[in-house]
Design a protein around this motif. Structure first.
Motif, short mmCIF file in Angstrom:
data_model
loop_
_atom_site.label_atom_id
_atom_site.label_comp_id
_atom_site.label_asym_id
_atom_site.label_seq_id
_atom_site.Cartn_x
_atom_site.Cartn_y
_atom_site.Cartn_z
N HIS A 108 0.61 -1.25 0.09
CA HIS A 108 -0.06 -0.31 -0.10
C HIS A 108 0.71 1.04 0.06
O HIS A 108 2.02 1.11 0.69
CB HIS A 108 -0.63 -0.23 1.30
N THR A 123 -3.67 3.96 -0.05
CA THR A 123 -4.39 3.17 -1.25
C THR A 123 -3.51 2.06 -1.19
O THR A 123 -2.18 1.96 -1.45
CB THR A 123 -4.74 4.06 -2.41
N ASN A 127 -4.03 1.05 -7.43
CA ASN A 127 -5.23 1.66 -7.20
C ASN A 127 -4.83 3.38 -6.73
O ASN A 127 -5.87 3.95 -6.89
CB ASN A 127 -6.34 1.52 -6.20
N GLU A 128 -3.55 3.68 -6.79
CA GLU A 128 -3.50 5.13 -6.78
C GLU A 128 -4.38 6.18 -7.73
O GLU A 128 -4.71 7.07 -6.90
CB GLU A 128 -1.60 5.30 -6.05
N ARG A 131 -7.87 6.13 -6.88
CA ARG A 131 -8.72 6.88 -5.48
C ARG A 131 -8.18 8.33 -5.46
O ARG A 131 -8.49 8.99 -4.68
CB ARG A 131 -7.22 6.16 -4.58
#
Length: 268
Positions: A108, A123, A127-128, A131
């Protein structure tokens, strides 16, 4: 043309140096919101709400789209999901250990973002971008990559003593941008992180910038609640984060996940 369906969170595509492309999802059908900027649209709630997990018909949602039994039992609605430093996976009390392994026991990012101001958040790695856009960030940068969600949450909790960890949605929607230099903020933030977490730190990641599709930035905003105001008509001024911005108010789409609505744009 009128389209009906059940709302799901907005999805988007980011192309650097271009406004983000937003899609409204209605029961799997997609509406390209950018095409309707400046157009009068009508959103009407039909009165039906269904849990986004089990599809049970309900009177209201919990945790952005769930019925209460799902909200009380699913791992993604547990307290540790919003307070990852309180992860209890290794205590043997995770609501769903398979979900925990796949989602939480993975790398993460801890990041800094400018939305309503500078904030710290976490995040999943990979996936940043989604997000940051969901939070309406105009710029963001990872400052650490921790091996688990709990490790990242512990760093976030430490940094929240010095930086905000929440977004003021009204300020985010009415912001004209920011002259904050994230490079300087990053240097300061890295100095707050204790030595045991130093192997996870990132000091030279590229700062990413985001533009949102808007024809006008409102001076003030009021929230639209479809349970209280079932029919809304207004000009589409823009889309930012998970918000549809009308001249009559703003609709937080994620908070209305599971609502069955109709959508109509003038002249179509």
């Amino acid at each position: 043309m009128k389209q009906t369906g059940t709302l799901a969170p907005l999805v988007h595509t980011w192309n650097q140096d271009q406004p983000i492309d937003y899609l409204l999802q209605l029961s799997g059908e997609e509406i390209t919101l950018n095409d309707y900027l400046g157009t009068e649209i009508t959103i009407s709630f039909t009165g039906e709400i269904r849990c986004i997990h089990c599809d049970k018909r309900i009177k209201k949602t919990y945790g952005s789209g769930y019925c209460y039994p799902c909200f009380a039992s699913l791992p993604q609605t547990d307290l540790c999901f919003v307070r990852p430093d309180r992860c209890h996976f290794h205590e043997g009390t995770c609501r769903d250990p398979e979900f925990g392994m796949a989602y939480c026991m993975t790398p993460h990012f801890v990041y800094l973002a400018i939305s309503s101001g500078v904030k710290v958040g976490i995040t999943r790695a990979g996936n940043e971008t989604r997000r940051w856009i969901d939070q309406g960030a105009v710029a963001a940068v990872p400052i650490a990559c921790a091996p688990t969600r709990k490790d990242a949450g512990e760093i976030e909790a430490l940094l929240s003593n010095h930086l905000p960890d929440k977004t003021n949605w009204r300020r985010m929607l009415t912001s004209q941008g920011s002259d904050v230099d994230l490079t300087i903020v990053r240097e300061e933030a890295l100095g707050y992180i204790p030595e045991p977490y130093h192997p996870y730190l990132l000091s030279d990641e590229e700062i990413r910038h985001f533009q949102y599709p808007q024809v006008e930035i409102p001076e003030k905003v009021k929230s639209i609640n479809l349970l209280k105001q079932s029919d809304v008509t207004g000009n589409l001024l823009g889309v930012k984060g998970q918000y549809i911005i009308l001249d009559q108010g703003v609709l937080q789409v994620r908070n209305h996940s599971g609502y069955h609505i109709s959508w109509e744009a003038s002249g179509t």
